[in-house]
Design an enzyme around this catalytic site. Structure first.
Site, mmCIF file in Angstrom:
data_model
loop_
_atom_site.group_PDB
_atom_site.id
_atom_site.type_symbol
_atom_site.label_atom_id
_atom_site.label_comp_id
_atom_site.label_asym_id
_atom_site.label_seq_id
_atom_site.Cartn_x
_atom_site.Cartn_y
_atom_site.Cartn_z
ATOM 1 N N LYS A 21 -25.214 5.938 39.313
ATOM 2 C CA LYS A 21 -25.651 6.667 40.512
ATOM 3 C C LYS A 21 -26.440 5.749 41.444
ATOM 4 O O LYS A 21 -26.175 5.702 42.645
ATOM 5 C CB LYS A 21 -26.498 7.870 40.071
ATOM 6 C CG LYS A 21 -26.964 8.766 41.197
ATOM 7 C CD LYS A 21 -27.232 10.174 40.709
ATOM 8 C CE LYS A 21 -28.539 10.310 39.946
ATOM 9 N NZ LYS A 21 -29.728 10.154 40.810
ATOM 10 N N ARG A 26 -26.363 2.628 46.662
ATOM 11 C CA ARG A 26 -26.655 1.375 47.355
ATOM 12 C C ARG A 26 -25.394 0.739 47.914
ATOM 13 O O ARG A 26 -25.419 0.157 49.007
ATOM 14 C CB ARG A 26 -27.383 0.422 46.393
ATOM 15 C CG ARG A 26 -28.849 0.863 46.156
ATOM 16 C CD ARG A 26 -29.411 0.227 44.901
ATOM 17 N NE ARG A 26 -30.843 0.475 44.711
ATOM 18 C CZ ARG A 26 -31.368 1.620 44.239
ATOM 19 N NH1 ARG A 26 -30.584 2.649 43.946
ATOM 20 N NH2 ARG A 26 -32.684 1.729 44.081
ATOM 21 N N GLY A 94 -32.966 12.422 45.880
ATOM 22 C CA GLY A 94 -34.168 11.676 46.250
ATOM 23 C C GLY A 94 -33.844 10.245 46.639
ATOM 24 O O GLY A 94 -34.492 9.667 47.523
ATOM 25 N N ARG A 122 -40.426 17.520 46.935
ATOM 26 C CA ARG A 122 -40.713 16.210 46.337
ATOM 27 C C ARG A 122 -41.477 15.300 47.299
ATOM 28 O O ARG A 122 -41.283 15.360 48.506
ATOM 29 C CB ARG A 122 -39.398 15.557 45.878
ATOM 30 C CG ARG A 122 -38.763 16.374 44.767
ATOM 31 C CD ARG A 122 -37.511 15.755 44.244
ATOM 32 N NE ARG A 122 -37.769 14.489 43.576
ATOM 33 C CZ ARG A 122 -36.804 13.689 43.135
ATOM 34 N NH1 ARG A 122 -35.528 14.029 43.314
ATOM 35 N NH2 ARG A 122 -37.098 12.563 42.526
ATOM 36 N N GLN A 169 -37.231 3.589 44.365
ATOM 37 C CA GLN A 169 -36.918 4.219 45.651
ATOM 38 C C GLN A 169 -37.918 3.767 46.718
ATOM 39 O O GLN A 169 -37.531 3.476 47.848
ATOM 40 C CB GLN A 169 -36.909 5.738 45.503
ATOM 41 C CG GLN A 169 -35.784 6.199 44.583
ATOM 42 C CD GLN A 169 -35.745 7.696 44.364
ATOM 43 O OE1 GLN A 169 -36.605 8.425 44.856
ATOM 44 N NE2 GLN A 169 -34.762 8.159 43.619
ATOM 45 N N ASP A 315 -35.464 8.350 33.559
ATOM 46 C CA ASP A 315 -34.514 9.458 33.707
ATOM 47 C C ASP A 315 -34.006 9.960 32.354
ATOM 48 O O ASP A 315 -33.345 11.006 32.288
ATOM 49 C CB ASP A 315 -33.324 9.033 34.577
ATOM 50 C CG ASP A 315 -33.733 8.824 36.035
ATOM 51 O OD1 ASP A 315 -34.800 9.321 36.445
ATOM 52 O OD2 ASP A 315 -32.984 8.151 36.756
ATOM 53 N N LYS A 342 -39.832 14.711 39.602
ATOM 54 C CA LYS A 342 -38.378 14.486 39.616
ATOM 55 C C LYS A 342 -37.678 15.759 40.129
ATOM 56 O O LYS A 342 -38.329 16.619 40.697
ATOM 57 C CB LYS A 342 -37.908 14.089 38.214
ATOM 58 C CG LYS A 342 -38.454 12.723 37.760
ATOM 59 C CD LYS A 342 -37.911 11.602 38.608
ATOM 60 C CE LYS A 342 -38.510 10.260 38.233
ATOM 61 N NZ LYS A 342 -38.141 9.191 39.161
HETATM 62 C C1 S3P Z 1 -33.711 5.677 41.384
HETATM 63 C C2 S3P Z 1 -35.018 5.452 41.039
HETATM 64 C C3 S3P Z 1 -35.789 6.332 40.147
HETATM 65 C C4 S3P Z 1 -34.898 7.264 39.349
HETATM 66 C C5 S3P Z 1 -33.844 7.895 40.197
HETATM 67 C C6 S3P Z 1 -32.960 6.834 40.848
HETATM 68 C C7 S3P Z 1 -33.036 4.734 42.302
HETATM 69 O O1 S3P Z 1 -36.668 7.121 40.925
HETATM 70 O O2 S3P Z 1 -35.665 8.254 38.713
HETATM 71 O O3 S3P Z 1 -33.021 8.752 39.428
HETATM 72 O O4 S3P Z 1 -31.790 4.768 42.410
HETATM 73 O O5 S3P Z 1 -33.722 3.917 42.924
HETATM 74 P P1 S3P Z 1 -38.116 6.585 41.395
HETATM 75 O O6 S3P Z 1 -37.919 5.477 42.356
HETATM 76 O O7 S3P Z 1 -38.755 7.787 42.044
HETATM 77 O O8 S3P Z 1 -38.830 6.169 40.146
#
Ligand code: S3P
Length: 427
Positions: A21, A26, A94, A122, A169, A315, A342
């Protein structure tokens, strides 16, 4: 939609899991900013990544979908995005919200970003704050911390941002804004989070620096289109790793799983708990380590999980908790307060839903304490809280219950693992 899950006596077979994912998001975003056409194979056709495709189409990027897992992204170049005529809706994602906010912060136009009920709860301040420091105008509910957010970007200045949370993120949002800023932009974080952005920016020809734990990019760096093959998602494989570990006599091989060391905490912990997992055919594909995982059923023992490993398995905590219910002794997961923000509050939802199976689970301020070795009861009616990983984790628990389990709002699974039920059935 409700789903009934029956207990099983054994799981066996060889499967692949859908594309990663994080990498799928990206690939679309970086392809959109690149010069030239980026061809993506192994793309995850889950709802989250389709939200990213939808948003970037609204920003004027031509994206062709040749099949569920094959896309061509016709890059608009660093300065080619267009002001969208409507709100950008990230759905449940997110990653779309926070990474795209970084890109939007660099655009000389206005847009509004929103999402579903979960997204609108969130925290977005964690990325909006550094983007404002760089010069972007971002406003929203709760003093600019919650979506819907309105963004008017442009004229950014590079900063060095010390992030209070280990979040890929946040790191990615700031680095992406840095591409549009004057001078250098750097990010430091308390623990290392997943590094797919750094790896993939380099695959697109961007010079990503690293000095004493600060990751840097230079403003104005252009991206050159490249082909991306997305490996299988270890976060999706995790459900099968736990399922095959706790169902005695199982023997399952999962082919082509991404094994980026910032993501493999689940393997380390399961191995420590006594799981029988072999890594086979290790290789590198598109700058990411990949391998096949063979897992066989085996007795597990409790363990303690805390500290810097947490971002490497964040996760996977809900499904790790399922494994812990079947392990001998106590498992404690700490330093994981991030779980509260989350897709659902995963400390509360994991504990409450597992208790419906009769599991002994205690909610802690920053994690969970689970006393294992309890035979799970059938008959539970599970609420997913519209959280895909809660739905799938509880489906794994249901495999070892002593009767059928009902899972409500099963469709949330499509966020990251379309076809999960069929794949389990095949095993
Ligand atoms: C992700 C970063 C993580 C992860 C999310 C995907 C990403 O979140 O929990 O499922 O693709 O950068 P956080 O950056 O909030 O830790």
């Amino acid at each position: 939609m409700e789903k009934q899950i029956q207990p099983v006596t054994r799981l066996s077979g060889a499967v692949t899991v859908p594309g990663d994912k994080s990498i799928s998001h990206r690939a679309v975003m970086f392809g959109a900013l690149a010069d030239g056409v980026t061809r993506i194979t192994g793309f995850l056709p889950g709802a989250d990544c389709l939200s990213t495709v939808d948003c970037f189409r609204k920003l004027g990027v031509q994206i062709e979908q040749h099949s569920a897992t094959e896309l061509s992204v016709h890059g608009a170049g660093l300065t080619g995005l267009q002001e969208p005529v409507d709100v950008l809706d990230v759905g449940n994602s997110g990653t779309t919200a926070r990474l795209m906010l970084g890109i939007l912060a660099g655009q000389p136009f206005h847009c509004t970003v929103t999402g579903d009920a979960s997204i609108r709860k969130r925290p977005m301040g964690r990325v909006a704050t550094p983007l404002r420091q760089m010069g972007a105008h971002i406003d929203g509910r709760d003093g600019g911390r919650l979506a819907p957010l309105s963004v008017r970007g442009g004229n950014l200045q590079g900063i060095v941002y010390e992030s209070p949370v280990a979040s890929a993120q946040v790191k990615s949002g700031v680095l992406l804004a840095g591409l549009f800023a004057e001078g250098e932009t750097g990010v430091r974080e308390p623990e290392m989070s997943r590094d797919h952005t750094e790896r993939m920016l380099q695959a697109f020809g961007v010079n990503v620096g690293q000095r004493d734990g600060t990751i840097t990019v230079q403003g104005g760096s252009r991206l050159t289109a490249t082909d991306i093959h997305v490996p299988g998602d270890i976060s999706s494989a995790a459900f099968l790793l736990v399922a095959a570990s706790i169902v005695p006599g199982s023997d399952v091989t999962i082919r082509g799983v991404g094994l980026n060391p910032t993501r493999t905490g689940i393997l380390d912990v399961l191995l420590e708990m006594g799981a029988q997992i072999e890594v086979l055919n290790e290789r590198v594909e598109g700058g990411e380590p990949v391998g096949d995982l063979r897992v066989q059923g085996s007795p597990l023992r409790g363990t303690t999980v805390r500290g810097e490993i947490i971002p490497r398995l964040i996760d996977e905590v809900p499904v790790l908790a399922v494994a812990a219910t079947q392990a001998e002794g106590v498992t404690e997961i700490r330093d994981a307060a991030e779980l509260k923000v989350k897709e659902s509050n995963r400390i509360a939802t994991t504990a409450n839903e597992l208790r419906k199976f009769g599991a002994d689970v205690e909610e802690l301020e920053d994690g969970l304490r689970i006393r294992g070795g309890v035979k799970l009861k059938g008959g539970a009616v599970i609420e997913t809280h519209h959280d895909h990983r809660i739905a799938m984790s509880m489906a794994v628990a249901a495999l070892v219950a002593d009767g059928p389990t009902t899972i409500r709002d099963w469709e949330s699974v499509d966020v990251s693992f379309p076809g999960f039920a069929e794949l389990l059935q095949n095993l």
